[in-house]
Write a protein that holds these residues in place. Sequence first.
Motif, mmCIF file in Angstrom:
data_model
loop_
_atom_site.group_PDB
_atom_site.id
_atom_site.type_symbol
_atom_site.label_atom_id
_atom_site.label_comp_id
_atom_site.label_asym_id
_atom_site.label_seq_id
_atom_site.Cartn_x
_atom_site.Cartn_y
_atom_site.Cartn_z
ATOM 1 N N UNK A 175 1.129 -44.793 83.640
ATOM 2 C CA UNK A 175 0.033 -45.607 83.112
ATOM 3 C C UNK A 175 -1.074 -45.182 84.070
ATOM 4 N N UNK A 176 -2.001 -44.575 83.395
ATOM 5 C CA UNK A 176 -3.487 -44.033 84.309
ATOM 6 C C UNK A 176 -4.593 -45.120 83.957
ATOM 7 N N UNK A 190 8.625 -46.316 85.248
ATOM 8 C CA UNK A 190 6.972 -45.969 85.082
ATOM 9 C C UNK A 190 6.512 -45.833 86.397
ATOM 10 N N UNK A 191 5.542 -45.178 86.575
ATOM 11 C CA UNK A 191 4.210 -45.114 87.470
ATOM 12 C C UNK A 191 3.307 -45.677 86.831
ATOM 13 N N UNK A 213 1.636 -29.902 83.378
ATOM 14 C CA UNK A 213 1.567 -29.957 81.991
ATOM 15 C C UNK A 213 0.487 -31.167 81.613
ATOM 16 N N UNK A 214 0.126 -31.859 82.740
ATOM 17 C CA UNK A 214 -0.815 -32.999 82.308
ATOM 18 C C UNK A 214 -2.221 -32.239 82.575
ATOM 19 N N UNK A 261 3.927 -38.276 78.320
ATOM 20 C CA UNK A 261 4.069 -38.924 79.370
ATOM 21 C C UNK A 261 3.177 -39.878 79.822
ATOM 22 N N UNK A 262 1.727 -39.591 79.353
ATOM 23 C CA UNK A 262 0.732 -40.312 79.727
ATOM 24 C C UNK A 262 0.227 -41.542 78.701
#
Length: 330
Positions: free
Chosen positions: A64-65, A4-5, A327-328, A81-82
């Motif tokens: 993970x924002x 993960x980021x 795509x984000x 993915x967010x």
Amino acid sequence: MDIDFVVTWVDMNDPKWQEDFRKYSGRKGNTKNGVSEARFRDYGFLKYWFRGVEKFAPWVRKIHFVTCGQKPEWLDESNPKINLVSHKDYIPEQFLPTFNSGVIEYYLHKIPGLAEHFVHFNDDFYIINNVGVERFFKNGLPCDIAVFKYHPSWAQWYVTLKNNIKIINRRFDKKEVLSRDHDKWFHKSYGSKACWNYILKPYGKFITLRTPHNAQPYLKSSFEEAWAFAEKELMESSVNKFRSYNDYTQELFRTWQICKGNFEPYNTYIDTKMFPLMIKPKQAVRAIREQSYKLVCLNDNVHIRNYAQVMENIKDAFESILPEKSSFEK
């Protein structure tokens, strides 16, 4: 393995954030740098962070924002993915709101659904070229450079690094660590950056490590182990809403996993670069356009001359390599 980021971000133009900032930002007990505009202002480059991830690191499982409950209008939160993470989702309520990046980072392992293997990004770290899993993890371990560096005691950041080292020296025996993982601490890829390792080999205590200012891979378990050992100190410093001299930093967790031997030797300076925009704006623009590195850090400062023009030049450079929406983006 799943990787993960985690990226931490703040929108200082948000009225609610500004209200809280004014309420809590008294200078008493804090350093001027801890409440400076440069620490929180946003370049408007976040979309290029997401574009870089999608184009150059499509293998990431989840992003993970992390914010204090904010979200850019253009961000498509329906992207699978967010994971939008608010501080209140993982930091104990009694320490909120916080404007202290150290506290925000202490608790990263508490993010719901976070993978054991993750990479932490500040919002001024960017991927600008193809980067594989092996840049961050090899044999299931974080890739890192284990080299000592002397830091002066007068600067706040270095004082907090020394706070970390006090905990490290309580937990780890330096001679034992260097003997057990000799080949990792004296790896040939480090080159001249390992000079202090040789000089200080007979010295019985750890000193601060060199701290690459860029994306950092972690094991979530490293945070859990350090917390189990130093919960009292980390809890006590969590009350600091702005950076303070008794803080700890995420370097505690990085140094912990290095001393445990949970890393693979990698000279991160080979493909990463930090550009202080106050003195190297042209070099930063050139590096982005030419994709000279895999990762770059664009370090802000309140004394940047011609700030608006510098930011415009950097935006143009990003557009030259990442012109298409990800795509984000909505």
